[in-house]
Structure formats: structure tokens, C-alpha cells
Write a protein that holds these residues in place. Sequence first.
Motif, PDB file in Angstrom:
ATOM      1  N   GLU A 181       0.834  -1.206   0.000  1.00  0.00           N
ATOM      2  CA  GLU A 181       0.000   0.000   0.000  1.00  0.00           C
ATOM      3  C   GLU A 181       0.865   1.250   0.000  1.00  0.00           C
ATOM      4  OE1 GLU A 181      -3.175   0.341   2.741  1.00  0.00           O
ATOM      5  OE2 GLU A 181      -3.527  -1.825   2.817  1.00  0.00           O
ATOM      6  N   ASP A 182       0.364   2.264  -0.695  1.00  0.00           N
ATOM      7  CA  ASP A 182       1.061   3.553  -0.674  1.00  0.00           C
ATOM      8  C   ASP A 182       0.899   4.214   0.691  1.00  0.00           C
ATOM      9  OD1 ASP A 182       0.121   4.479  -4.068  1.00  0.00           O
ATOM     10  OD2 ASP A 182       1.733   3.210  -3.304  1.00  0.00           O
ATOM     11  N   THR A 194      -0.959   3.567 -10.098  1.00  0.00           N
ATOM     12  CA  THR A 194      -1.005   2.352 -10.905  1.00  0.00           C
ATOM     13  C   THR A 194       0.414   1.857 -11.132  1.00  0.00           C
ATOM     14  OG1 THR A 194      -0.889   3.488 -13.042  1.00  0.00           O
ATOM     15  CG2 THR A 194      -3.078   3.181 -12.071  1.00  0.00           C
ATOM     16  N   TYR A 203      -1.635  -3.015 -11.525  1.00  0.00           N
ATOM     17  CA  TYR A 203      -2.197  -2.965 -10.187  1.00  0.00           C
ATOM     18  C   TYR A 203      -2.702  -1.546  -9.971  1.00  0.00           C
ATOM     19  CZ  TYR A 203       0.532  -7.231  -9.381  1.00  0.00           C
ATOM     20  OH  TYR A 203       1.059  -8.477  -9.456  1.00  0.00           O
ATOM     21  N   LYS A 205      -4.278   1.084  -7.017  1.00  0.00           N
ATOM     22  CA  LYS A 205      -4.574   1.383  -5.617  1.00  0.00           C
ATOM     23  C   LYS A 205      -4.945   2.842  -5.495  1.00  0.00           C
ATOM     24  CE  LYS A 205      -1.801  -2.072  -3.199  1.00  0.00           C
ATOM     25  NZ  LYS A 205      -2.900  -2.580  -2.382  1.00  0.00           N
ATOM     26  N   TRP A 207      -7.587   6.024  -3.241  1.00  0.00           N
ATOM     27  CA  TRP A 207      -8.591   6.484  -2.281  1.00  0.00           C
ATOM     28  C   TRP A 207      -9.477   7.509  -2.960  1.00  0.00           C
ATOM     29  CZ3 TRP A 207     -11.203   6.171   2.100  1.00  0.00           C
ATOM     30  CH2 TRP A 207     -11.817   7.311   2.608  1.00  0.00           C
TER      31      TRP A 207
END
Length: 424
Positions: A181-182, A194, A203, A205, A207
Motif C-alpha cells: 500500500e502507498d 497504478t 495494479y 490502488k 482512495w
Amino acid sequence: MQSVTVELGAASTMELVNALSAIATELATRDAPESAAACLELTETLAAAADMQESALAGFIGRVDATGEQQRWGYPSTQAWLRSRLGMRDNRAKERLTLARQRHRLPQVTERLAAGEMPFGYATTVADSIARLDDTDCAEAETTLLGFVDQGFSAGKVAAFGRRIRDLIAERDDTEDAPDEDTKRGYAKSWLTTTRSLDGGRYVKGWLNPEDAAIWDGTLAPLAKPAGPDDRRDLPERTAAALSNVLSGGHKATKVTVICDLETLTGGNAPARLTDGTPIPAAQARRIALSAGVSPLLLGRGNTPLYLGHRERFASAAQRQVLETLYPTCAVRECETPGTLCEVDHVNGWALGKSPTDIDQLALTCGWHNRFKHTNPDQIQITKDRDGRYVYRLLPPPDARGSATGTGPPGSIGPPDSPLGWAA
């Protein structure tokens, strides 16, 4: 005070569970001892006993899961049964289901947990760590992780070792998992990262803040519904397909439904909410309205045709929009499927001629419960709440009614009120 007498070796499993329930009932009414030292010792002893009970519970859950018994009671999955019938939160239900499904591959963990030699937290940590490994790697990983347990590492540390083992195996097999996770960037601004994989995939991720999440849900949720009874894709797969559809331009205009008071729309501070109950600050609700336009939801006769009678089999788009506002989730009380992913249900059955396609004769149910209601009508009790929404409650199978464990699911709080609705 209830008296409990049971011969442990000769008692049936049901008799042991009933005796344990009676003891727990009595223990729960006792005041804690005055001595803090005694409370500490009693806590450790009781927790160890509870861990051994978890071993038995895993066996029970595993049998229910393997046979699909929960579906006879109206629950589409074992996890849904644990959440609804036993009141478990999602993470707790996942822990118990994972252990129940993996215990046959973890002989050492199963033996230790049953003997009171391992806390439940460690057992679920190991079970989660090996859940995605094959049987050969599982056996080696169990031995390795139990070695860390014996060395006194915390459950959190053991979980980290489990992730490292999975990473090493993925590296060995050239099947690396998604990147870590970042770093958290706060919640005010949306962000996405990405990363391209070696095979050309990506991939993703990120928010989304509440405003952008509303647009995401309004756009993708309608497109992520199952294509039909033969659609075997799970929700993540359907969501990815919906996103691809949107990116390729093959989608309809975005529809976001926000429910609020007229005062909020005209400058007040009262928060609005989405159809799933998520609160939206008043300022964000007004921004959504300004950027996408506003159309009122008419909850009665008027310019929007909400009463179609028996002439029409399927609900109109306007009716669907109203229903998604009235039903944040499936009308079945115990079901958490979002209303945007549900099907329109004729409450009394359109084919029987008893339920016209009128807004006051329709509800939203997930596809699973829609079929369950059709094939098991005697296991659905239909009532209305004080706001006129239909409430479907699951009843036990006919052959289980009247037994010690055949009582229906407990009641729950009704859905939130629906003030004036408007859609952007």
C-alpha cells in the motif's frame, strides 16, 4: 440458580453445548471479584477456555459451510449467516470461516487449539497466512510459523512472517502479489496509483473522497450487476469489467442519487446521504447538484410514471431510482447487499396477478434472495415499517421450526428515514 449436571464422557454434543450455555448464563450475571489479582487470573483461565471453544466452533462452522446448510435458512453464504444470525462483524466472521476451512490442512494448529495450548488469535493468523498456499507449501509454512509462535513472537509479528513467506513463494513461482500500500495521503483529496506488471497488466490502488466515491458508485454500481443467473463472476470481477466499460465509452450517463432536505440544497448545513446511508457534507451535496443537475424523485403520482399496473412486467427507470432511494440495501432484513446491486421484486408476485408494477407494490432484493423468495415463499415474512417500506424477514426451514435452535433471526433496527430525495 440453574443446576447443571452432566457426565462429560457420556454426554452428547448437544448436551455439552447446552450445559456450557447454562454455565455462561450464570457466569455473566456474577459481579467481578474485588481482588484485581484474582480477576487477572480468572481472565486468563476464561480466555483459554474460550479459545478451546473456538476449536469446537470451527468444526461446527466447517460442517455448515461444507454442506451449504445455511442456504436452507435463507443465507446466501456462510459469512452472511455468521454476520446476520450470530451478529459477527465482517472481520470476525472472516477469521472464523478461514479457520473452519483451513483446519483440515493445519493438523498441528488444530491439535494445539483444541488442547488449550494455542490462543485463537495465533490459530487464525496461521490459517490466514496459508489460505492461498498449496498443500506442500502449507505444511512447511505451518511448521515455520509455529516455530515463531513458540519463540514468543506476537500474533502481529507472526502475521508479518506469514506475509513474507507468501512473498518468497510468489517470487519463487514468479507470481508476485500486488505491491504494498502507498503511504496514506489523508482523506480530503482523492488519489490513484497504478503499477504495471511484467505481463502488461496493472495494479491499481487509491482512495476516493466521499464526493468522488458517490460518482464512482453511481457510475459503476449499475454496470456491475450480474448479467444473469449464469453469471459466475464475483463482484470484484464485475466491477473491473464495469470500469473497463466506462473507460471505453460504452456506458450511460452517470447517475448519483443523494437524499437531503430542501434546506440543505438551498444553503443549509444539514448533511445529505447516499442511498447506502453514507453521509455527505452539505457543501459536497450542493457541488454534486451544480455539476450534474438536479431532478426530483417523485414519490407519488405526477409527471413521473410510478404506477404501471399489470400491463408492464418490468419497473421503469424512474421507479428504479425511487426504490434505490427507499432501499439502501436488500429488503431482506439480514442482507447487506447494496440496493444499487439488487433486483426489483414484485412483493406479491407479478405472475400471480397480485402485485402490479406500482411503486407501492415493489421492493429491492438481491438476486439470491429474489430467487429464494420465489422457491421458498413460506420462509419469507413480509411486513411494512412505519415509513411504508417492505421488510422481508427470514424464517427457519419448516423442519427446523419449534426445535431448540429453530427460532427465527432476531429483529433489528429499521432502515433510515428518507427525506426529500433528488438525483444528480
